[in-house]
Design a protein around this motif. Structure first.
Motif, PDB file in Angstrom:
ATOM      1  N   ALA A  88       1.322  -1.157   0.029  1.00 47.52           N
ATOM      2  CA  ALA A  88      -0.242  -0.265   0.341  1.00 47.52           C
ATOM      3  C   ALA A  88       0.659   0.993  -0.418  1.00 47.52           C
ATOM      4  CB  ALA A  88      -0.833   0.017   1.381  1.00 47.52           C
ATOM      5  N   LEU A  89       0.360   2.054  -1.079  1.00 50.24           N
ATOM      6  CA  LEU A  89       1.228   3.177  -1.205  1.00 50.24           C
ATOM      7  C   LEU A  89       1.069   4.428   0.178  1.00 50.24           C
ATOM      8  CD1 LEU A  89       3.089   4.347  -3.165  1.00 50.24           C
ATOM      9  CD2 LEU A  89       1.121   6.011  -3.547  1.00 50.24           C
ATOM     10  N   ASN A  90       2.448   4.360   0.773  1.00 49.57           N
ATOM     11  CA  ASN A  90       1.922   6.027   2.002  1.00 49.57           C
ATOM     12  C   ASN A  90       3.218   6.971   1.180  1.00 49.57           C
ATOM     13  OD1 ASN A  90       4.617   5.430   2.147  1.00 49.57           O
ATOM     14  ND2 ASN A  90       4.340   4.149   4.369  1.00 49.57           N
ATOM     15  N   THR A  91       3.261   8.224   1.925  1.00 53.23           N
ATOM     16  CA  THR A  91       3.632   9.435   1.123  1.00 53.23           C
ATOM     17  C   THR A  91       5.473   9.751   1.021  1.00 53.23           C
ATOM     18  OG1 THR A  91       2.137  11.149   2.009  1.00 53.23           O
ATOM     19  CG2 THR A  91       4.187  12.279   2.001  1.00 53.23           C
ATOM     20  N   SER A  92       6.045   8.563   2.005  1.00 55.80           N
ATOM     21  CA  SER A  92       7.549   8.146   1.921  1.00 55.80           C
ATOM     22  C   SER A  92       7.875   7.009   0.573  1.00 55.80           C
ATOM     23  CB  SER A  92       7.893   7.937   2.987  1.00 55.80           C
ATOM     24  OG  SER A  92       7.552   8.673   4.433  1.00 55.80           O
ATOM     25  N   MET A  93       6.503   6.144   0.334  1.00 54.24           N
ATOM     26  CA  MET A  93       6.774   5.029  -0.980  1.00 54.24           C
ATOM     27  C   MET A  93       6.052   6.006  -2.006  1.00 54.24           C
ATOM     28  SD  MET A  93       4.506   1.701  -1.168  1.00 54.24           S
ATOM     29  CE  MET A  93       5.173   0.469  -2.330  1.00 54.24           C
ATOM     30  N   ALA A  94       5.767   7.428  -1.856  1.00 60.32           N
ATOM     31  CA  ALA A  94       5.049   8.004  -3.653  1.00 60.32           C
ATOM     32  C   ALA A  94       6.497   8.372  -3.470  1.00 60.32           C
ATOM     33  CB  ALA A  94       3.594   8.329  -3.011  1.00 60.32           C
ATOM     34  N   VAL A  95       6.745   9.327  -2.322  1.00 63.92           N
ATOM     35  CA  VAL A  95       8.195  10.500  -3.213  1.00 63.92           C
ATOM     36  C   VAL A  95       9.188   9.162  -3.568  1.00 63.92           C
ATOM     37  CG1 VAL A  95       9.719  11.466  -1.630  1.00 63.92           C
ATOM     38  CG2 VAL A  95       7.598  11.981  -1.306  1.00 63.92           C
ATOM     39  N   GLU A  96       9.660   8.136  -3.159  1.00 70.16           N
ATOM     40  CA  GLU A  96      11.508   7.641  -3.321  1.00 70.16           C
ATOM     41  C   GLU A  96      10.078   6.674  -4.800  1.00 70.16           C
ATOM     42  OE1 GLU A  96      14.008   5.781  -3.138  1.00 70.16           O
ATOM     43  OE2 GLU A  96      13.531   7.119  -2.295  1.00 70.16           O
ATOM     44  N   LEU A  97       9.095   6.628  -4.721  1.00 73.90           N
ATOM     45  CA  LEU A  97       8.685   5.910  -6.460  1.00 73.90           C
ATOM     46  C   LEU A  97       8.841   7.172  -7.423  1.00 73.90           C
ATOM     47  CD1 LEU A  97       7.877   3.988  -8.048  1.00 73.90           C
ATOM     48  CD2 LEU A  97       5.623   4.221  -7.426  1.00 73.90           C
ATOM     49  N   ALA A  98       8.021   7.934  -6.787  1.00 69.34           N
ATOM     50  CA  ALA A  98       8.502   9.104  -7.442  1.00 69.34           C
ATOM     51  C   ALA A  98      10.342   9.673  -8.492  1.00 69.34           C
ATOM     52  CB  ALA A  98       7.643  10.213  -8.003  1.00 69.34           C
ATOM     53  N   LEU A  99      10.744   9.616  -7.326  1.00 69.16           N
ATOM     54  CA  LEU A  99      12.345  10.282  -7.435  1.00 69.16           C
ATOM     55  C   LEU A  99      12.896   8.573  -8.497  1.00 69.16           C
ATOM     56  CD1 LEU A  99      14.861  11.765  -6.962  1.00 69.16           C
ATOM     57  CD2 LEU A  99      14.790   9.656  -4.972  1.00 69.16           C
ATOM     58  N   GLN A 100      12.629   7.158  -8.387  1.00 67.24           N
ATOM     59  CA  GLN A 100      13.054   6.138  -8.434  1.00 67.24           C
ATOM     60  C   GLN A 100      12.397   6.369 -10.279  1.00 67.24           C
ATOM     61  OE1 GLN A 100      16.254   4.665  -7.588  1.00 67.24           O
ATOM     62  NE2 GLN A 100      15.647   5.279  -5.986  1.00 67.24           N
ATOM     63  N   LEU A 101      11.735   6.451 -10.257  1.00 69.56           N
ATOM     64  CA  LEU A 101      11.088   5.975 -12.169  1.00 69.56           C
ATOM     65  C   LEU A 101      11.837   7.607 -12.774  1.00 69.56           C
ATOM     66  CD1 LEU A 101       6.993   5.467 -11.070  1.00 69.56           C
ATOM     67  CD2 LEU A 101       8.407   4.329 -12.819  1.00 69.56           C
ATOM     68  N   GLU A 102      11.999   9.023 -12.343  1.00 67.37           N
ATOM     69  CA  GLU A 102      12.660  10.384 -12.793  1.00 67.37           C
ATOM     70  C   GLU A 102      13.634   9.294 -13.537  1.00 67.37           C
ATOM     71  OE1 GLU A 102      13.368  14.832 -12.469  1.00 67.37           O
ATOM     72  OE2 GLU A 102      12.679  13.637 -10.658  1.00 67.37           O
ATOM     73  N   ASN A 103      15.065   8.776 -11.797  1.00 64.66           N
ATOM     74  CA  ASN A 103      16.241   8.578 -12.504  1.00 64.66           C
ATOM     75  C   ASN A 103      16.031   7.559 -13.543  1.00 64.66           C
ATOM     76  OD1 ASN A 103      16.839  10.454 -10.223  1.00 64.66           O
ATOM     77  ND2 ASN A 103      17.115   8.930  -8.617  1.00 64.66           N
ATOM     78  N   ALA A 104      14.804   6.858 -13.300  1.00 64.14           N
ATOM     79  CA  ALA A 104      15.658   5.959 -14.449  1.00 64.14           C
ATOM     80  C   ALA A 104      15.245   6.065 -16.063  1.00 64.14           C
ATOM     81  CB  ALA A 104      14.165   4.443 -14.381  1.00 64.14           C
ATOM     82  N   THR A 105      14.163   7.205 -15.663  1.00 65.74           N
ATOM     83  CA  THR A 105      13.939   7.363 -17.250  1.00 65.74           C
ATOM     84  C   THR A 105      14.703   8.273 -17.837  1.00 65.74           C
ATOM     85  OG1 THR A 105      11.450   7.561 -16.169  1.00 65.74           O
ATOM     86  CG2 THR A 105      12.576   9.867 -18.113  1.00 65.74           C
ATOM     87  N   LYS A 106      15.406   9.240 -17.168  1.00 63.03           N
ATOM     88  CA  LYS A 106      16.675   9.676 -17.263  1.00 63.03           C
ATOM     89  C   LYS A 106      18.170   9.256 -17.594  1.00 63.03           C
ATOM     90  CE  LYS A 106      15.246  14.475 -15.060  1.00 63.03           C
ATOM     91  NZ  LYS A 106      15.750  15.418 -13.893  1.00 63.03           N
TER      92      LYS A 106
END
Length: 265
Positions: free
Chosen positions: A26-44
């Protein structure tokens, strides 16, 4: 302490694993922040050509963390909106990155995908699911409207009427039903999910990354354009591709009856 998002990058593939198995991811705020960061990093990252998202344990992602939302009920309305709003904001960042990325992004659904888990899967380019996986909107069950772009992506995948059925009633659907309706591309036995995912990733890795990116952009904007506008967009994209090294490689490989090599192995 275990990471909320486990990221593994190997041979051009970034695998992001949601890692709250005891909470069904289940997605909490800390997990959402980290997922957004990891997705952005992987994309770049230039060394990443395909991105795969999956879940640890027996779930893909069982939506937002309702227990955290319950705790927020004790706050004043303004503070409650601030706390939940931060979760929604970073969840939206994840979806924006997935949709706007020029790289192929696959959802490997290993179990329940509900709420924002469904939204994430629907935002991906392709979805592979285990036979026992289930899908549900679930938002109506907690008295809220959908988020995570599902009112945008589900009508594209399912059609307006069927998307309304999913979002209004919050019913649970099997992987087979999701396949039949068009949300899922492939369904395989759970024991074969890992190897089937790897096989599909290998196929994506063999594609021209430039051509894939151009095609994704064309598809994402198609509903906003008239036929003439789409034809003009296709023409521009096609001619832009002809200036890329991968077009030269693809044409030469076709003429010489060999498999193209679009990037160094």
């Amino acid at each position: 302490m275990a990471k909320l998002i486990e990221t593994q990058i190997q041979q051009g593939v970034a695998t992001l694993t949601f890692n709250r198995p005891n909470a069904l991811n289940a997605l909490n705020t800390s997990m959402a922040v980290e997922l957004a960061l990891q997705l952005e990093n992987a994309t770049k990252r230039a060394d990443v050509h395909v991105i795969v998202m999956t879940g640890a344990g027996r779930a893909f992602m069982a939506g937002g963390d309702v227990h955290a939302m319950r705790d927020a009920l004790d706050e004043r309305p303004a503070e409650r909106k601030r706390q939940i709003g931060r979760l929604v904001l970073h969840a939206q960042l994840c979806v924006r990155t997935i949709v706007r990325s020029r790289k192929p992004i696959m959802a490997c659904v290993n179990g329940v995908a509900a709420g924002f888990g469904l939204s994430l899967a629907a935002a991906c380019d392709v979805v592979i699911a285990a036979e026992h996986a289930t899908f549900a909107s679930a938002y109506s069950r907690i008295g809220t409207s959908p988020d995570g772009g599902s009112t945008f992506t589900l009508p594209q995948a399912l059609g307006k009427r069927r998307a309304a059925q999913w979002l209004y009633f919050g019913e649970q659907y099997s992987a087979a039903e999701a396949l039949q309706m068009g949300l899922v591309n492939w369904v395989v036995p759970a024991s074969e999910l890992a190897i089937a995912t790897q096989n599909r990733v290998s196929q994506l890795m063999a594609l021209s990354s430039n051509a894939f990116g151009e095609t994704k952009v064309l598809l994402s904007g198609a509903e906003k354009r008239s036929l003439d506008e789409q034809l003009i967009a296709e023409q521009r994209s096609f001619l832009a591709c002809t200036e890329h090294d991968e077009f030269h490689e693809g044409v030469d490989a076709f003429v010489n009856r060999r498999s193209p090599i679009f990037r160094a192995r």
